[in-house]
Design an enzyme around this catalytic site. Sequence first.
Site, PDB file in Angstrom:
ATOM      1  N   ASP A 121     -47.059  10.174  -6.960  1.00  0.00           N
ATOM      2  CA  ASP A 121     -47.345  10.003  -5.532  1.00  0.00           C
ATOM      3  C   ASP A 121     -48.825  10.162  -5.208  1.00  0.00           C
ATOM      4  O   ASP A 121     -49.415   9.274  -4.578  1.00  0.00           O
ATOM      5  CB  ASP A 121     -46.500  10.970  -4.697  1.00  0.00           C
ATOM      6  CG  ASP A 121     -45.015  10.674  -4.807  1.00  0.00           C
ATOM      7  OD1 ASP A 121     -44.654   9.669  -5.450  1.00  0.00           O
ATOM      8  OD2 ASP A 121     -44.211  11.449  -4.259  1.00  0.00           O
ATOM      9  N   LEU A 123     -41.458   7.591   1.192  1.00  0.00           N
ATOM     10  CA  LEU A 123     -42.646   6.738   1.083  1.00  0.00           C
ATOM     11  C   LEU A 123     -43.897   7.589   0.869  1.00  0.00           C
ATOM     12  O   LEU A 123     -45.012   7.111   0.970  1.00  0.00           O
ATOM     13  CB  LEU A 123     -42.787   5.852   2.322  1.00  0.00           C
ATOM     14  CG  LEU A 123     -41.642   4.842   2.486  1.00  0.00           C
ATOM     15  CD1 LEU A 123     -41.839   4.001   3.743  1.00  0.00           C
ATOM     16  CD2 LEU A 123     -41.544   3.917   1.266  1.00  0.00           C
ATOM     17  N   TYR A 178     -30.247  15.697  -8.423  1.00  0.00           N
ATOM     18  CA  TYR A 178     -31.481  15.432  -9.171  1.00  0.00           C
ATOM     19  C   TYR A 178     -31.609  16.417 -10.333  1.00  0.00           C
ATOM     20  O   TYR A 178     -31.876  16.033 -11.475  1.00  0.00           O
ATOM     21  CB  TYR A 178     -32.651  15.564  -8.193  1.00  0.00           C
ATOM     22  CG  TYR A 178     -34.016  15.385  -8.780  1.00  0.00           C
ATOM     23  CD1 TYR A 178     -34.565  14.113  -8.938  1.00  0.00           C
ATOM     24  CD2 TYR A 178     -34.778  16.491  -9.152  1.00  0.00           C
ATOM     25  CE1 TYR A 178     -35.840  13.951  -9.451  1.00  0.00           C
ATOM     26  CE2 TYR A 178     -36.049  16.332  -9.663  1.00  0.00           C
ATOM     27  CZ  TYR A 178     -36.575  15.068  -9.816  1.00  0.00           C
ATOM     28  OH  TYR A 178     -37.836  14.926 -10.327  1.00  0.00           O
ATOM     29  N   SER A 186     -45.299  10.426   2.392  1.00  0.00           N
ATOM     30  CA  SER A 186     -46.230  10.864   3.433  1.00  0.00           C
ATOM     31  C   SER A 186     -46.994  12.103   2.987  1.00  0.00           C
ATOM     32  O   SER A 186     -48.142  12.312   3.385  1.00  0.00           O
ATOM     33  CB  SER A 186     -45.475  11.160   4.728  1.00  0.00           C
ATOM     34  OG  SER A 186     -44.650  12.307   4.591  1.00  0.00           O
ATOM     35  N   SER A 187     -46.357  12.932   2.152  1.00  0.00           N
ATOM     36  CA  SER A 187     -47.022  14.177   1.750  1.00  0.00           C
ATOM     37  C   SER A 187     -48.274  13.879   0.930  1.00  0.00           C
ATOM     38  O   SER A 187     -49.330  14.458   1.168  1.00  0.00           O
ATOM     39  CB  SER A 187     -46.063  15.099   0.998  1.00  0.00           C
ATOM     40  OG  SER A 187     -45.524  14.476  -0.142  1.00  0.00           O
ATOM     41  N   THR A 227     -37.853   8.160 -14.609  1.00  0.00           N
ATOM     42  CA  THR A 227     -38.565   8.114 -15.888  1.00  0.00           C
ATOM     43  C   THR A 227     -39.668   9.171 -15.943  1.00  0.00           C
ATOM     44  O   THR A 227     -40.071   9.576 -17.027  1.00  0.00           O
ATOM     45  CB  THR A 227     -39.224   6.734 -16.082  1.00  0.00           C
ATOM     46  OG1 THR A 227     -39.906   6.394 -14.875  1.00  0.00           O
ATOM     47  CG2 THR A 227     -38.177   5.669 -16.380  1.00  0.00           C
ATOM     48  N   GLU A 258     -37.602   4.343 -12.453  1.00  0.00           N
ATOM     49  CA  GLU A 258     -37.022   5.439 -11.667  1.00  0.00           C
ATOM     50  C   GLU A 258     -36.387   6.474 -12.589  1.00  0.00           C
ATOM     51  O   GLU A 258     -35.717   6.113 -13.565  1.00  0.00           O
ATOM     52  CB  GLU A 258     -35.961   4.859 -10.724  1.00  0.00           C
ATOM     53  CG  GLU A 258     -36.054   5.375  -9.320  1.00  0.00           C
ATOM     54  CD  GLU A 258     -37.290   4.880  -8.567  1.00  0.00           C
ATOM     55  OE1 GLU A 258     -38.180   5.724  -8.310  1.00  0.00           O
ATOM     56  OE2 GLU A 258     -37.351   3.694  -8.218  1.00  0.00           O
TER      57      GLU A 258
HETATM   58  P1  ADP Z   1     -42.302  12.220   1.768  1.00  0.00           P
HETATM   59  O1  ADP Z   1     -43.530  12.587   0.997  1.00  0.00           O
HETATM   60  O2  ADP Z   1     -41.370  11.376   0.975  1.00  0.00           O
HETATM   61  O3  ADP Z   1     -42.585  11.604   3.084  1.00  0.00           O
HETATM   62  P2  ADP Z   1     -41.957  15.059   1.673  1.00  0.00           P
HETATM   63  O4  ADP Z   1     -40.812  15.950   2.000  1.00  0.00           O
HETATM   64  O5  ADP Z   1     -42.523  15.118   0.316  1.00  0.00           O
HETATM   65  O6  ADP Z   1     -41.514  13.578   2.066  1.00  0.00           O
HETATM   66  O7  ADP Z   1     -43.159  15.382   2.661  1.00  0.00           O
HETATM   67  C1  ADP Z   1     -42.972  15.419   4.059  1.00  0.00           C
HETATM   68  C2  ADP Z   1     -43.683  16.625   4.624  1.00  0.00           C
HETATM   69  O8  ADP Z   1     -45.101  16.506   4.420  1.00  0.00           O
HETATM   70  C3  ADP Z   1     -43.519  16.752   6.123  1.00  0.00           C
HETATM   71  O9  ADP Z   1     -42.329  17.441   6.475  1.00  0.00           O
HETATM   72  C4  ADP Z   1     -44.762  17.563   6.506  1.00  0.00           C
HETATM   73  O10 ADP Z   1     -44.576  18.930   6.239  1.00  0.00           O
HETATM   74  C5  ADP Z   1     -45.816  17.025   5.525  1.00  0.00           C
HETATM   75  N1  ADP Z   1     -46.552  15.913   6.146  1.00  0.00           N
HETATM   76  C6  ADP Z   1     -46.573  14.632   5.748  1.00  0.00           C
HETATM   77  N2  ADP Z   1     -47.336  13.878   6.560  1.00  0.00           N
HETATM   78  C7  ADP Z   1     -47.817  14.706   7.501  1.00  0.00           C
HETATM   79  C8  ADP Z   1     -48.648  14.532   8.656  1.00  0.00           C
HETATM   80  N3  ADP Z   1     -49.155  13.332   8.988  1.00  0.00           N
HETATM   81  N4  ADP Z   1     -48.913  15.630   9.409  1.00  0.00           N
HETATM   82  C9  ADP Z   1     -48.431  16.843   9.090  1.00  0.00           C
HETATM   83  N5  ADP Z   1     -47.640  17.055   8.026  1.00  0.00           N
HETATM   84  C10 ADP Z   1     -47.318  16.015   7.232  1.00  0.00           C
HETATM   85 MG    MG Z   2     -43.580  13.733  -0.775  1.00  0.00          MG
END
Ligand code: ADP
Ligand code: MG
Length: 374
Positions: A168, A121, A217, A123-124, A32, A30
């Site tokens: 990621d 986690l 950060y 999601s992006s 790193t 972390e």
């Molecule tokens: P993390 O990647 O940790 O979940 P981030 O802030 O990097 O958090 O990314 C989250 C953003 O990515 C959401 O607010 C949205 O804009 C976009 N995103 C992620 N998954 C989806 C999805 N399934 N549909 C639409 N947008 C998404």
């Molecule tokens: Mg992200």
Amino acid sequence: MRPSPEFAELFGRPPVVEADAPGRVNLIGEHTDYNGGFVLPIAIPQRTRVQLATRDDDQARLFSSDFAADGVREFTIGSEAQTGEWLDYPQGVLVALRDAGLRPGGFDARVDSDVPLGSGLSSSAAFEVALLRALRAAFALPIDDLRVARLGQRAENGFVGAQVGIMDPLAASLADEQSALFIDTRTLDYRRVPLPRQVELAVLSSGIAHAHADGDYNARRYECEQACALLGVGELRDLGLDDLARIAALPEPLDRRARHVVTENARVLAAVDAMRGGDVDQLGKLFYESHASMRDDYEVSIPEIDFLVDLARAEADVLGARLTGGGFGGSVVLLARRGRAGAAARAVAAAYNRRSGHQAAVLVPIGLSPGRRG
Ligand code: ADP
Ligand code: MG
């Protein structure tokens, strides 16, 4: 809540391709990445799925079940314009492809995800990689999995404007639930490292998202730069355990910041050895040591996260636990004996909820707590 519409309902025809990609959790390593060091993410069970059908024009039309109220959003490929919303991710992907000389045509897409959004986690990256995989299949794009990861990173760095590293998208593109990905963030070399069969993972969110995490950060990044300047090195990666005496002579708190990065890199290498050798006790010990270093030297933990780690330590089936992600809130990752992670995580969450005044959620394994859609 009303179930969100299916592809055919949205676009009046069936999809031609379907692709998906997982979220990830970082096992160890972390703070790193921006020091040229090592990370070790692994895929989680939650995935983002993209169904897609090609169009004869240059329109990209997308629906996401996470933003169902938005309905179908649209942009013209070649005329992308920032929105500050989720549409920037797919727009960024198309811009990154074009910059690489790749020009897919128009498409309709439906996005659906069970990766929790904005919970660390990733999601992006799951979204970017799933979309790139769907576009690759639909338009026969000549891009391998490494290229997919780099395009995902580029989309997020450039068009979205989030300074994320390669971890990621590389994890979303190349890791799976049984294979962590050891990544050297300086050279971008990577290796798959199997999770020993005797263990499984749990991820628990603390229910606390720090409002000023970005500022903290950036402060840590700046401290690392100062430490490098005083030590006469380009990156803290250039230092090893042999340099700890020199590091101890730095002014406070730079000494502790640099010590965290140098010892954390060594712990990632040790964790890879422990995983390869099936030494799960050693792996668990490294988790605890990493947490202590983030708490005492790097100071990115908070009392609630420390409490979660302490509660985990009291569970007989837990071998290790640590803060995962940037810190100042967020989640802990637990290493537990195989078949025991769910029960251990539930016990920790119950004790935490009773005594901390906050609500933990068991994010992994899935199906243990009510999902975010409730
Ligand atoms: P993390 O990647 O940790 O979940 P981030 O802030 O990097 O958090 O990314 C989250 C953003 O990515 C959401 O607010 C949205 O804009 C976009 N995103 C992620 N998954 C989806 C999805 N399934 N549909 C639409 N947008 C998404
Ligand atoms: Mg992200």
